[in-house]
Scaffold this motif. Structure first.
Motif, PDB file in Angstrom:
ATOM      1  N   SER A 158       0.797  -1.225   0.000  1.00 45.58           N
ATOM      2  CA  SER A 158       0.000   0.000   0.000  1.00 45.58           C
ATOM      3  C   SER A 158       0.833   1.282   0.000  1.00 45.58           C
ATOM      4  CB  SER A 158      -0.952  -0.007   1.196  1.00 45.58           C
ATOM      5  OG  SER A 158      -0.235  -0.060   2.409  1.00 45.58           O
ATOM      6  N   LYS A 159       2.005   1.296   0.630  1.00 48.38           N
ATOM      7  CA  LYS A 159       2.748   2.550   0.774  1.00 48.38           C
ATOM      8  C   LYS A 159       3.412   3.018  -0.519  1.00 48.38           C
ATOM      9  CE  LYS A 159       3.502   2.920   5.701  1.00 48.38           C
ATOM     10  NZ  LYS A 159       4.478   3.175   6.780  1.00 48.38           N
ATOM     11  N   ASP A 160       3.730   2.060  -1.416  1.00 55.40           N
ATOM     12  CA  ASP A 160       4.327   2.478  -2.691  1.00 55.40           C
ATOM     13  C   ASP A 160       3.554   1.955  -3.902  1.00 55.40           C
ATOM     14  OD1 ASP A 160       4.978  -0.178  -2.501  1.00 55.40           O
ATOM     15  OD2 ASP A 160       7.131   0.155  -2.242  1.00 55.40           O
ATOM     16  N   ASN A 161       2.417   1.285  -3.631  1.00 55.77           N
ATOM     17  CA  ASN A 161       1.546   0.773  -4.691  1.00 55.77           C
ATOM     18  C   ASN A 161       2.264  -0.182  -5.641  1.00 55.77           C
ATOM     19  OD1 ASN A 161      -1.099   0.677  -5.643  1.00 55.77           O
ATOM     20  ND2 ASN A 161      -0.698   2.161  -7.270  1.00 55.77           N
ATOM     21  N   GLU A 162       3.275  -0.878  -5.131  1.00 55.49           N
ATOM     22  CA  GLU A 162       4.003  -1.867  -5.935  1.00 55.49           C
ATOM     23  C   GLU A 162       3.254  -3.199  -5.927  1.00 55.49           C
ATOM     24  OE1 GLU A 162       6.707  -1.859  -7.770  1.00 55.49           O
ATOM     25  OE2 GLU A 162       7.310   0.227  -7.462  1.00 55.49           O
ATOM     26  N   SER A 178       2.908  -1.928   4.163  1.00 52.22           N
ATOM     27  CA  SER A 178       4.195  -1.221   4.139  1.00 52.22           C
ATOM     28  C   SER A 178       4.695  -1.116   2.705  1.00 52.22           C
ATOM     29  CB  SER A 178       5.208  -1.967   5.008  1.00 52.22           C
ATOM     30  OG  SER A 178       5.448  -3.259   4.474  1.00 52.22           O
ATOM     31  N   LYS A 179       5.972  -0.776   2.550  1.00 51.92           N
ATOM     32  CA  LYS A 179       6.583  -0.735   1.226  1.00 51.92           C
ATOM     33  C   LYS A 179       6.917  -2.149   0.757  1.00 51.92           C
ATOM     34  CE  LYS A 179       8.652   3.871   1.686  1.00 51.92           C
ATOM     35  NZ  LYS A 179       9.908   4.656   1.630  1.00 51.92           N
ATOM     36  N   LYS A 180       7.137  -2.259  -0.546  1.00 54.65           N
ATOM     37  CA  LYS A 180       7.452  -3.564  -1.122  1.00 54.65           C
ATOM     38  C   LYS A 180       8.708  -4.137  -0.475  1.00 54.65           C
ATOM     39  CE  LYS A 180       8.276  -6.002  -5.491  1.00 54.65           C
ATOM     40  NZ  LYS A 180       7.226  -7.007  -5.291  1.00 54.65           N
ATOM     41  N   SER A 181       8.609  -5.413  -0.125  1.00 53.25           N
ATOM     42  CA  SER A 181       9.730  -6.127   0.484  1.00 53.25           C
ATOM     43  C   SER A 181       9.726  -7.548  -0.053  1.00 53.25           C
ATOM     44  CB  SER A 181       9.604  -6.119   2.007  1.00 53.25           C
ATOM     45  OG  SER A 181       8.377  -6.705   2.405  1.00 53.25           O
TER      46      SER A 181
END
Length: 340
Positions: A64-68, A166-169
């Motif tokens: 959700s945080k970077d829409n990746e 969070s961001k993509k990991s």
């Protein structure tokens, strides 16, 4: 089935020209359909879906945080399938059987204000939080205790193990290669045939990890271990004692439990083992000694009720328990607590 005409037999010689005068009214004989429960490699609360459904009807979750984009269920399945085709290039690779659970429902932005009972199918979005699949390789097989075992690759993906907020990991996947018992579709997984925590950020890295798993797996050793189970037997008293110890295991203090080999089956699954011992047409042995191969399949059969995200870990644990108790019958100390 064709209708049969029942003719009375009164001993009279009949000529073709007068055949009809001896014929009674026709009776239609039909067979009642026999409904058999389909075997699946996992059951629990799962439903069978097609790859086409996952591709065409399901959205792809994002971080959700970077829409990746995440690696979707279809990408995962296709990556494993491609790796199997590459590694087993001379074998027949069957289409995957796919099971999903925990549907996540949504709606398109244009339908945000519609009441739920007025939503059209085109207004709805879905994806499945968890997916598992099995790909059989039927040209690689062996027979154990009269049961045909086909080589099979199993994959598990559960978005509940990801940090989607969070961001993509790195994303987590589980893949196993082992044998599927064709009598019951129970999955047989060994230690070297399971990667339960593959963490990757791309399909390419996932593909490489799967090939590494295939390369490290020793099918001949796995078959030998399963064949050796048929040489040992439990008395009914020993079987009941093991079940009692399994139930007791769940209630042990944590420190005491840590000193024992792990046992991941739940109380309801242990109950299923007991029930199948009495009624299973393939592996039940009520009133008789139970060989360890049948005991193993009672464990793997009960594991079908596991949720997708714990399925492969419990599949391996069923192997550990069966082999450990088999060794304990021959003097090994590690699993001795279960049979003392």
């Amino acid at each position: 089935m064709e209708a049969l005409q029942i003719i009375a037999n009164n001993g009279t010689v009949r000529r073709a020209s007068s055949f009809n005068e001896y014929a009674e009214d026709a009776q239609i004989i039909t067979d009642e359909p026999i409904i058999r429960k389909a075997n699946h490699f996992i059951e629990a609360n799962t439903q069978e879906v097609t790859l086409q459904h996952l591709v065409k009807d399901c959205i792809i979750p994002v971080f959700s945080k970077d829409n990746e984009l995440t690696i979707s269920h279809p990408q995962f399945i296709e990556t494993v399938y491609d790796a199997a085709q590459s590694f087993f290039s001379r074998e027949r690779i069957e289409q995957p059987e796919i099971r999903t659970s925990h549907v996540v429902k949504g709606r398109i932005p244009q339908a945000i204000h519609k009441p739920a009972n007025q939503l059209l199918e085109s207004d709805k979005t879905i994806y499945y939080e968890r997916a598992a699949f099995s790909i059989d390789i039927p040209t690689v097989y062996e027979t154990v205790e009269g049961n045909r075992l086909n080589l099979s690759v199993t994959g598990v993906r559960a978005f509940n193990r990801e940090s989607l907020f969070s961001k993509k990991s790195a994303e987590r996947f589980s893949v196993a290669i082992g044998f599927k018992n064709q009598v019951c579709c129970n999955m047989c997984v060994s230690t070297d045939g399971l990667k339960n925590d593959i963490r990757v950020t791309s399909s390419r890295d996932l593909y490489q990890a799967i090939l590494e798993l295939f390369n490290q797996y020793n099918p001949a050793k796995h078959i030998h271990l399963m064949q050796s189970l048929g040489d040992s037997h439990l008395s009914e008293h020993q079987f009941c004692q093991i079940l009692g110890k399994m139930r007791l295991y769940q209630c042990l203090p944590q420190g005491y439990q840590k000193r024992l080999p792990r046992m991941l089956l739940t109380d309801s699954q242990i109950n299923n083992v007991a029930r199948s011992y009495i009624s299973d047409e393939n592996f039940g042995s009520l009133g008789n000694d139970l060989n360890m191969w049948k005991f193993y399949n009672l464990l793997t059969g009960s594991n079908k009720s596991s949720y997708i995200d714990s399925f492969l870990d419990r599949s391996l644990n069923a192997t550990e328990i069966a082999q450990g108790i088999n060794n304990a019958l021959h003097g090994d100390e590690q699993f001795k607590w279960f049979i003392d």
